[in-house]
Every structure is written in structure tokens, then in C-alpha cells.
Design a protein around this motif. Structure first.
Motif, PDB file in Angstrom:
ATOM      1  N   SER A 224       0.826  -1.219   0.000  1.00 44.49           N
ATOM      2  CA  SER A 224       0.000   0.000   0.000  1.00 44.49           C
ATOM      3  C   SER A 224       0.859   1.268   0.000  1.00 44.49           C
ATOM      4  CB  SER A 224      -0.937   0.007   1.215  1.00 44.49           C
ATOM      5  OG  SER A 224      -0.189   0.317   2.387  1.00 44.49           O
TER       6      SER A 224
ATOM      7  N   PRO B 213       1.214   1.254  -7.491  1.00 43.38           N
ATOM      8  CA  PRO B 213       0.637   0.003  -7.990  1.00 43.38           C
ATOM      9  C   PRO B 213       1.513  -0.592  -9.102  1.00 43.38           C
ATOM     10  CG  PRO B 213      -1.038   1.736  -7.882  1.00 43.38           C
ATOM     11  CD  PRO B 213       0.282   2.386  -7.567  1.00 43.38           C
ATOM     12  N   GLY B 214       1.703  -1.926  -9.049  1.00 44.41           N
ATOM     13  CA  GLY B 214       2.475  -2.605 -10.089  1.00 44.41           C
ATOM     14  C   GLY B 214       3.974  -2.611  -9.860  1.00 44.41           C
TER      15      GLY B 214
END
Ligand code: NAD
Length: 251
Positions: A50, A54-55
Motif C-alpha cells: 500500500s 501500484p504494479g
């Protein structure tokens, strides 16, 4: 340009003990410097994921007390990203007891996670770096107890002194392959590892009084050292154990 040398864009990093504490801080730092990060851990890595774009982070569940965990971790990283440029051996445990009461299990578990698995992961990462002729970076998380004896932590002191010795040994052997092997020795940091110490008012106060910086460290404090040792900025640095300790060892 000097700042460009610290850039990890396009690099693949594997970090053990990625779910919490220093390992989480290292994952975030390497990702912020541009690397794609595979994070291995016994527990879920949702919190670490988190904190990263992202990715850019891939979690690998693994228990380093199991004998073939290193093979699973490396195989999954290679399956996902195709190579490993940077390995950070961060996972580590500590067991505290008086020498007279110290158990063989506490000796074996600590040596397995802190030293044996560190060697086996380094060996596996080095094999593919050598085969690809790509060079690479191995960073081991050592300790002040790579330099000092500590108290009530015999297997931890032995394992972390071993980490420092092994760091020099691997640096010597792997230098011709363009692989630099270094260690970071954190001082007293606020993580699960030091929970018992911090819960003891006397020990906690004694430790704080001896730290020239006047505070315990936090995971973000070792980020700069790790990015430096993971980057081209440190290509002529190998075999060192770099203390990041608020001045503790100099005192
Ligand atoms: P921590 O207890 O918060 O984290 C330890 C990490 O190791 C966790 O991510 C955990 O999942 C992982 N781990 C433990 N056993 C494992 C196993 N069997 N299989 C897979 N992963 C396992 O403590 P931390 O302070 O973040 O510790 C990180 C490293 O820093 C350790 O090597 C520790 O010895 C070292 N260190 C910490 C301090 C400190 O003051 N906190 C000081 C010097 C060195």
C-alpha cells in the motif's frame, strides 16, 4: 550526472522480510528510487504494497525456517521479473536468554534465518548475476552486534558477526564479476526486533543515553544507505559494513 547514479529505474530488487520494520522501509526506498521490488516475507505484505505505487511491488510468501525457501523465493522473482539486480538480505530474528538457559532451538533458528538463508539467497542471486554477466548488488542487514558482543543474545551476536565476515568473503569472490557485496549495520531502531528492550524502562533509558544522536532510529533512517549501496553510486564500494547508528559505535 551524480544524481543519475543513484537512480534505480529499470532495476529488479529482491528484499526479504518485506512486511514490516526495516524491510518495509527498504522496499519503499528502493521503489521510490525507481526499482521494481519483489518482497519475501513470512507474513502478508499488504501494508508494504500500500506504500508503493501500484504494479511496482510483488509479494512472495516464504518462511526462511523451511529448508528450500530460498529456491522458491528466487524462482518466483525470476518468474515474475526475469532477473535480480539487487538482493537485500534483511529478514532476521533475535532470541534473548541467559547463556545457561539458551536452547539449541534458539541457536539453530537464528543461525538458519540470519546467516544460512542469507548465504543461500546470495549464492542463488550471484549465480544468475554471473550467468548474465550483468554485475549486481548484494546488501546484507548486519547489526551493531557485528562489531560488539551484546548480552543475552548469543546466537544473534554469532550470526551477525558471521554476516559481516561473509559480506567480506563474498565481496572478495564476486568482485571480478562486477557484483558488490556490502552490509548495513543499523543501530537501535524502533521495530518489533527491539520491542522487549523498549518495554524495559531501565534498558531503554540506558540505550537512549548512549546514542549521540539522542533518539532511536526509524526504518527511514537506513533508506539512504540502502539506496546508495544498491546503486551505481557505490560501484567501487565493496566488503564494508556501514553503521547507521546515530553515532553509537564511535562513542
Ligand atoms: P522485525 O522483527 O520488525 O522484522 C523482521 C523481518 O524478518 C520481518 O519482515 C519478518 O517477516 C522477517 N522474518 C523473520 N523470520 C522469518 C522467516 N522465518 N522467514 C521469512 N521472513 C522472516 O525487525 P527489524 O528490526 O525490521 O529487522 C530487520 C533486520 O534488521 C533484521 O535482520 C534485524 O536483525 C536487523 N536489525 C535490526 C535492528 C533494530 O534495532 N531493529 C538493529 C540491528 C539490526
Amino acid at each position: 550526472m551524480i544524481l543519475e547514479k543513484f537512480n534505480l529505474r529499470g532495476k529488479i530488487a529482491l528484499v526479504t522480510g518485506a512486511n514490516t520494520g526495516l524491510g518495509q522501509g527498504i522496499c519503499v526506498a528502493l521503489a521510490e528510487a525507481g526499482a521494481m521490488v519483489a518482497g519475501a516475507a513470512r507474513r502478508g505484505c499488504e501494508e508494504t504494497a500500500s506504500l508503493i505505487a501500484p504494479g511496482q511491488f510483488h509479494a512472495i510468501p516464504a518462511d526462511l525456517l523451511e529448508s528450500n525457501a530460498h529456491e522458491t523465493i528466487v524462482a518466483e522473482t525470476l518468474a515474475r521479473y526475469g532477473r535480480i539486480d539487487i538482493l537485500v538480505n534483511n529478514a532476521g530474528i533475535i532470541r534473548r536468554n541467559d547463556i545457561a538457559d539458551f536452547t539449541e532451538q534458539d541457536w539453530d533458528d537464528v543461525m538458519q534465518v540470519n546467516l544460512k538463508s542469507l548465504f543461500l539467497l546470495s549464492q542463488a542471486a550471484a549465480r544468475q548475476m554471473i550467468a548474465r554477466q550483468s554485475g549486481g548488488k548484494i546488501i546484507n542487514i548486519a547489526s551493531l552486534l557485528s562489531f560488539q558482543g551484546g548480552i543475552r543474545v548469543p546466537s544473534y551476536a554469532a550470526s551477525k558477526s558471521g554476516v559481516r565476515g561473509l559480506t567480506m568473503e563474498m565481496a572478495n569472490e564476486l568482485a571480478p564479476h562486477g557484483i558488490q557485496v556490502n552490509a548495513v549495520a543499523p543501530g537501535y531502531m524502533v521495530t518489533n526486533n527491539t520491542e522487549q528492550l523498549r518495554a524495559d524502562p531501565l534498558r531503554s533509558r540506558q540505550i537512549l543515553e548512549r546514542i549521540p544522536a539522542g533518539r532511536w532510529g526509524v526504518p527511514a533512517d537506513i533508506a539512504g544507505a540502502c539506496v546508495f549501496l544498491a546503486s551505481a553510486a557505490s560501484d567501487y564500494v565493496t566488503g564494508i559494513t556501514l553503521p547507521v547508528d546515530g553515532g553509537w559505535l564511535g562513542r
